[in-house]
Design an enzyme around this catalytic site. Structure first.
Site: not given
Ligand SMILES: Cc1ncc(COP(=O)(O)O)c(C=O)c1O
Length: 398
Positions: A211, A186, A59, A112
């Site tokens: 992704k 992000d 961890r 998101y």
């Molecule tokens: C732009 C963006 N940030 C964060 C996330 C969250 O990621 P995770 O699904 O890996 O927790 C997503 C998920 O689709 C996303 O599209």
């Protein structure tokens, strides 16, 4: 690293790799161990006190994951990075590490869905206030800033409507107001292949590595990248104590494998997406296309300035006839798969209002510029002609 490396593709393959791996393995081995033994009690104590390098417990750190963290830090031009078991694990650990009781966050309206939910209904339970604004409007951001603002949070291009914000201008604006505000971007949609927010003045980059970074649809993961002192805080408080959202070493190995082809994959995603956006833009059954590569996109000029080598692989659009026509169209697709997530080899399509962004109320969707009929297409690595054929046959049936 033995030689100075500059190219992105070279960094993705070589940066951060183990130099003296025990058996000379070319691929980074999977250290599938939860804990690491000490040769004495004193050694264990020194490691816990931070007086001696070495692993303690997965961890807190793991040899496979550390290679990956160094590599992602190199790609984002960050001092360091910390890996997580999901993008949401990374985002929440990052924000728990920045915010505190009485603090205020400014965030874009289009995020998101689960990030929006965390900011809207999650962290606000603990005495943190959040103001959502259109962060492509600098005046609106300036008006939202307060003496207790600790963070500006954006996605660019934003999920799901591909809104573009000017990272450089936002950085100047918030840091001239208060240099201690942490500007978090992000970078999931652009990837460091196209945009490096830290080079443009952001303080922190977060990723859903589920992704493009992994790119093969078989891992859930996330990262926080930034300055050393902040990353130490995210690791030793955000990850260790608050979320515990640790990345599994096997998943780290898969992402290391995926990263070797990141540059190639992103180039292909971008080329395919450009062709498909142009096809959709000229189609009589399509009412509106959201893609920063199109000159008609309101953020096109800023995207051209801060995205290098392409405009990403995500396109959102509205089929003429609204939500019902959009749903019918999606159901008619044959090659393209109906699924959330994005950045995979397979072309995926989803309906944000009922799926990834169902955490928004109809009013919140409207305020964020996410229409009820919007569909989000994650353009894959298939041949563009086949993706276009599938879109065309489904549009003809609507
Ligand atoms: C732009 C963006 N940030 C964060 C996330 C969250 O990621 P995770 O699904 O890996 O927790 C997503 C998920 O689709 C996303 O599209």
């Amino acid at each position: 690293m033995k030689t100075k490396i500059k190219g992105f593709g070279t960094l993705a393959i070589h940066a951060g790799n183990l130099e003296n791996e025990t058996f000379g393995a070319l691929a980074t081995p999977i250290y599938q161990s939860s804990t690491f033994y000490f040769d004495s009690c004193e050694t264990g104590g020194r490691r816990f006190a931070g007086e001696e390098n070495g692993f303690i417990y997965t961890r807190l750190g793991n040899p496979t994951t550390s290679v990956l963290e160094r590599k992602v830090a190199a790609l984002e031009n960050a001092d360091d990075a910390v890996a997580f078991g999901s993008g949401m694990g990374a985002i929440t650990a990052c924000l728990w590490s920045i915010a505190a009781l009485g603090k205020h966050i400014v965030a874009d309206e289009a995020l998101y869905g689960c990030t929006f939910a965390f900011l809207n209904h999650g962290i606000t339970r603990y005495g943190v206030s959040v103001t959502f604004v259109d962060t492509s409007d600098l005046q609106a951001v300036r008006q939202a800033l307060r003496p207790n603002t600790c963070c500006l949070y954006i996605e660019t291009p934003a999920n799901p409507n591909l809104k573009i914000e000017d990272i450089e201008e936002l950085s100047k604006l918030v840091h001239s107001y208060n240099k201690d505000i942490m500007f978090v971007v992000d970078n999931t949609f652009a990837t460091p292949c196209l945009t490096r927010p830290l080079d443009l003045g952001a303080d922190v980059v977060v990723h859903s590595a589920t992704k493009y970074l992994n790119g093969h649809g078989d891992v859930i993961a996330g990262f926080v990248c930034g300055r050393q002192d902040f990353i130490n805080e995210v690791r030793m408080f955000g990850l260790k104590d608050m979320t515990g959202a640790v990345l599994d070493p096997f998943a780290a190995f898969l992402i290391l494998r995926g990263l070797k082809t990141l540059e190639l994959r992103v180039q292909r995603h971008c080329e395919n997406a450009m062709q498909i956006a142009e096809f959709l833009d000229g189609h009589r059954k399509v009412a509106k296309v959201y893609f920063p590569g199109l000159k008609s996109h309101p953020g096109h000029e800023i995207a051209a300035k801060q995205m290098h080598g392409g405009f990403g692989g995500i396109i959102s659009f509205e089929v003429r006839g609204g939500k019902e026509a959009g749903m019918r169209f999606v159901n008619e697709l044959k090659l393209i798969t109906i699924a959330v997530s994005l950045g995979d080899a397979e072309t995926l399509i989803e309906h944000p209002a009922s799926m990834t962004h169902s955490t928004y109320s109809p009013e919140e969707l409207n305020a964020a510029g996410i229409s009820e009929g919007l569909v989000r297409l994650s353009v894959g690595l298939e041949n563009a002609v086949d993706i276009i054929d599938d879109l065309d046959q489904a549009l003809r049936r609507v």
